[in-house]
Design a protein around this motif. Structure first.
Motif, PDB file in Angstrom:
ATOM      1  N   ASN A   1      -4.820  19.196  11.603  1.00  9.48           N
ATOM      2  CA  ASN A   1      -4.986  17.733  12.112  1.00  9.48           C
ATOM      3  C   ASN A   1      -4.705  17.143  10.787  1.00  9.48           C
ATOM      4  OD1 ASN A   1      -7.907  17.119  11.588  1.00  9.48           O
ATOM      5  ND2 ASN A   1      -7.919  17.949  14.176  1.00  9.48           N
ATOM      6  N   ARG A   2      -5.391  15.299  11.120  1.00  5.07           N
ATOM      7  CA  ARG A   2      -5.255  14.473   9.968  1.00  5.07           C
ATOM      8  C   ARG A   2      -6.900  14.220   9.563  1.00  5.07           C
ATOM      9  NH1 ARG A   2      -0.603  13.053  12.978  1.00  5.07           N
ATOM     10  NH2 ARG A   2       0.793  12.759  11.472  1.00  5.07           N
ATOM     11  N   GLN A   3      -7.836  14.693   9.845  1.00  2.00           N
ATOM     12  CA  GLN A   3      -8.470  14.618   9.756  1.00  2.00           C
ATOM     13  C   GLN A   3      -9.237  15.347   8.996  1.00  2.00           C
ATOM     14  OE1 GLN A   3     -11.264  11.632  10.234  1.00  2.00           O
ATOM     15  NE2 GLN A   3     -12.216  13.158   8.795  1.00  2.00           N
ATOM     16  N   GLN A   4      -8.806  17.177   9.279  1.00  4.17           N
ATOM     17  CA  GLN A   4      -8.526  17.660   8.485  1.00  4.17           C
ATOM     18  C   GLN A   4      -8.636  17.943   7.333  1.00  4.17           C
ATOM     19  OE1 GLN A   4      -7.703  20.694  11.539  1.00  4.17           O
ATOM     20  NE2 GLN A   4      -9.039  21.850  11.821  1.00  4.17           N
TER      21      GLN A   4
ATOM     22  N   ALA B   1       0.809  -1.326  -0.149  1.00  2.00           N
ATOM     23  CA  ALA B   1      -0.028   0.196  -0.324  1.00  2.00           C
ATOM     24  C   ALA B   1       1.076   1.287  -0.184  1.00  2.00           C
ATOM     25  CB  ALA B   1      -0.648  -0.100   1.024  1.00  2.00           C
ATOM     26  N   ILE B   2       1.563   1.325   1.238  1.00  2.02           N
ATOM     27  CA  ILE B   2       2.577   2.629   0.985  1.00  2.02           C
ATOM     28  C   ILE B   2       3.227   2.752  -0.229  1.00  2.02           C
ATOM     29  CG2 ILE B   2       4.944   3.322   1.551  1.00  2.02           C
ATOM     30  CD1 ILE B   2       4.112   2.021   4.410  1.00  2.02           C
ATOM     31  N   SER B   3       3.919   1.427  -0.903  1.00  4.52           N
ATOM     32  CA  SER B   3       4.437   1.286  -2.127  1.00  4.52           C
ATOM     33  C   SER B   3       3.605   1.794  -3.243  1.00  4.52           C
ATOM     34  CB  SER B   3       5.235   0.403  -2.815  1.00  4.52           C
ATOM     35  OG  SER B   3       6.223  -0.254  -1.953  1.00  4.52           O
ATOM     36  N   GLY B   4       2.932   1.463  -2.763  1.00  9.38           N
ATOM     37  CA  GLY B   4       1.382   2.238  -4.049  1.00  9.38           C
ATOM     38  C   GLY B   4       1.572   3.804  -4.428  1.00  9.38           C
ATOM     39  N   LEU B   5       1.320   4.010  -2.729  1.00  7.12           N
ATOM     40  CA  LEU B   5       1.417   5.591  -2.872  1.00  7.12           C
ATOM     41  C   LEU B   5       2.544   6.315  -3.324  1.00  7.12           C
ATOM     42  CD1 LEU B   5      -1.159   5.076   0.268  1.00  7.12           C
ATOM     43  CD2 LEU B   5      -1.937   6.230  -1.896  1.00  7.12           C
TER      44      LEU B   5
ATOM     45  N   LEU C   1      -9.497   7.962   4.491  1.00  7.62           N
ATOM     46  CA  LEU C   1      -7.956   7.670   4.464  1.00  7.62           C
ATOM     47  C   LEU C   1      -7.250   7.495   5.385  1.00  7.62           C
ATOM     48  CD1 LEU C   1      -5.687   9.697   2.069  1.00  7.62           C
ATOM     49  CD2 LEU C   1      -6.400   7.477   1.441  1.00  7.62           C
ATOM     50  N   ASP C   2      -6.068   6.189   6.165  1.00  2.44           N
ATOM     51  CA  ASP C   2      -5.968   6.074   7.535  1.00  2.44           C
ATOM     52  C   ASP C   2      -4.363   6.537   7.997  1.00  2.44           C
ATOM     53  OD1 ASP C   2      -3.413   4.586   6.429  1.00  2.44           O
ATOM     54  OD2 ASP C   2      -4.227   2.651   6.538  1.00  2.44           O
ATOM     55  N   ASP C   3      -4.336   7.441   8.656  1.00  4.33           N
ATOM     56  CA  ASP C   3      -2.982   8.361   9.800  1.00  4.33           C
ATOM     57  C   ASP C   3      -1.770   7.692   8.683  1.00  4.33           C
ATOM     58  OD1 ASP C   3      -5.241   9.307  11.259  1.00  4.33           O
ATOM     59  OD2 ASP C   3      -4.403   8.727  12.664  1.00  4.33           O
ATOM     60  N   SER C   4      -1.990   6.943   8.495  1.00  5.77           N
ATOM     61  CA  SER C   4      -0.534   6.549   8.110  1.00  5.77           C
ATOM     62  C   SER C   4      -0.057   6.603   6.990  1.00  5.77           C
ATOM     63  CB  SER C   4      -0.718   4.914   7.951  1.00  5.77           C
ATOM     64  OG  SER C   4      -0.830   4.066   7.833  1.00  5.77           O
ATOM     65  N   THR C   5      -1.314   6.394   5.942  1.00 11.62           N
ATOM     66  CA  THR C   5      -1.837   6.731   4.760  1.00 11.62           C
ATOM     67  C   THR C   5      -1.301   8.729   4.527  1.00 11.62           C
ATOM     68  OG1 THR C   5      -2.781   5.086   3.932  1.00 11.62           O
ATOM     69  CG2 THR C   5      -2.600   6.862   1.950  1.00 11.62           C
ATOM     70  N   ILE C   6      -1.833   9.401   4.784  1.00  6.36           N
ATOM     71  CA  ILE C   6      -1.663  10.370   5.486  1.00  6.36           C
ATOM     72  C   ILE C   6      -0.070  11.201   5.212  1.00  6.36           C
ATOM     73  CG2 ILE C   6      -2.142  13.144   6.356  1.00  6.36           C
ATOM     74  CD1 ILE C   6      -4.576  12.569   4.789  1.00  6.36           C
TER      75      ILE C   6
END
Length: 230
Positions: free
Chosen positions: A179-182, A91-95, A191-196
């Motif tokens: 913040n990540r939600q904003q 997932a991280i590689s794709g992003l 997205l989840d926090d790690s993706t942000i």
């Protein structure tokens, strides 16, 4: 006019299933089973959104290669990985390769469509925003909302659509902590926090490649990020 979506998936039954669902939602769908066939078609006409599997026939990571090629042709083209490979590394590689979203095939088709609708909504929002403001200028940063391009110190920054939205959300209000939600709300993504975090790291790398002294994005540990005012 119907929006054009390309699906690159090597399993025929799954391809046709996606086509049936997306057609039912009003999209014009083109199907491809491998990277070479898809690229040949994309060189003639780009889709408005591409859904790509990671493994494509005999190419174990053909989808990753296709994403790279597409990004070089169209930096703002929305790209979604839809794959059975569910590891965080993939997932991280794709992003990191520039995809706007990474979904696994265990999600419902309704969920998949919702993510597609969200991506298109972001594009429409950008076009709507241009009616009120053509550009966001913050120090050496210029965001062109018409062309969806970013320039830093007169050098173009090759941001993806998601990255552009995140930079826009931060730079539009310099000095304000988001913040990540904003950030997800501003970018119309789920997205989840790690993706942000991965997106922010990738954005920083792109700016740092142009300007090794780049420090405009500040991490506020435990909360989010802030664009440093100039």
């Amino acid at each position: 006019m119907k929006r054009r979506i390309a699906v690159v998936e090597d399993e025929a039954a799954i391809r046709e299933n996606y086509r049936a669902v997306l057609t039912r939602y009003g999209y014009d769908v083109s199907l491809y089973s491998n990277r070479p066939t898809a690229m040949k078609a994309f060189r003639e006409q780009l889709p408005e959104l591409a859904i790509i599997d990671v493994g494509l026939e005999d190419e174990v990571e053909g989808g990753f290669e296709l994403c790279l090629e597409l990004r070089s042709m169209a930096p703002q083209l929305p790209i979604i990985f839809l794959t059975a490979r569910d590891s965080e590394f993939d997932a991280i590689s794709g992003l990191r390769l520039g995809a706007d979203d990474y979904l696994t095939k265990d999600i419902s088709l309704e969920h998949m469509v919702a993510r597609i609708v969200a991506l298109f909504r972001r594009i429409d929002s950008l076009k709507q925003s241009q009616q009120n403001s053509q550009q966001v200028v913050e120090g050496p940063l210029v965001l062109d909302l018409d062309r969806m391009t970013a320039v830093w110190k007169d050098e173009p920054v090759p941001l993806t659509l998601t990255e552009f939205w995140l930079v826009h959300a931060l730079a539009k209000h310099p000095g304000h902590v988001k913040n990540r939600q904003q950030l997800m709300d501003a970018a119309n993504v789920v997205l989840d926090d790690s993706t942000i975090t991965s997106h922010i790291k990738r954005i920083r790398k792109k700016f740092l490649k142009l300007d090794p002294a780049f420090t405009a994005i500040e991490t506020i540990y435990g909360f989010g990020y802030r664009w440093q005012p100039h």
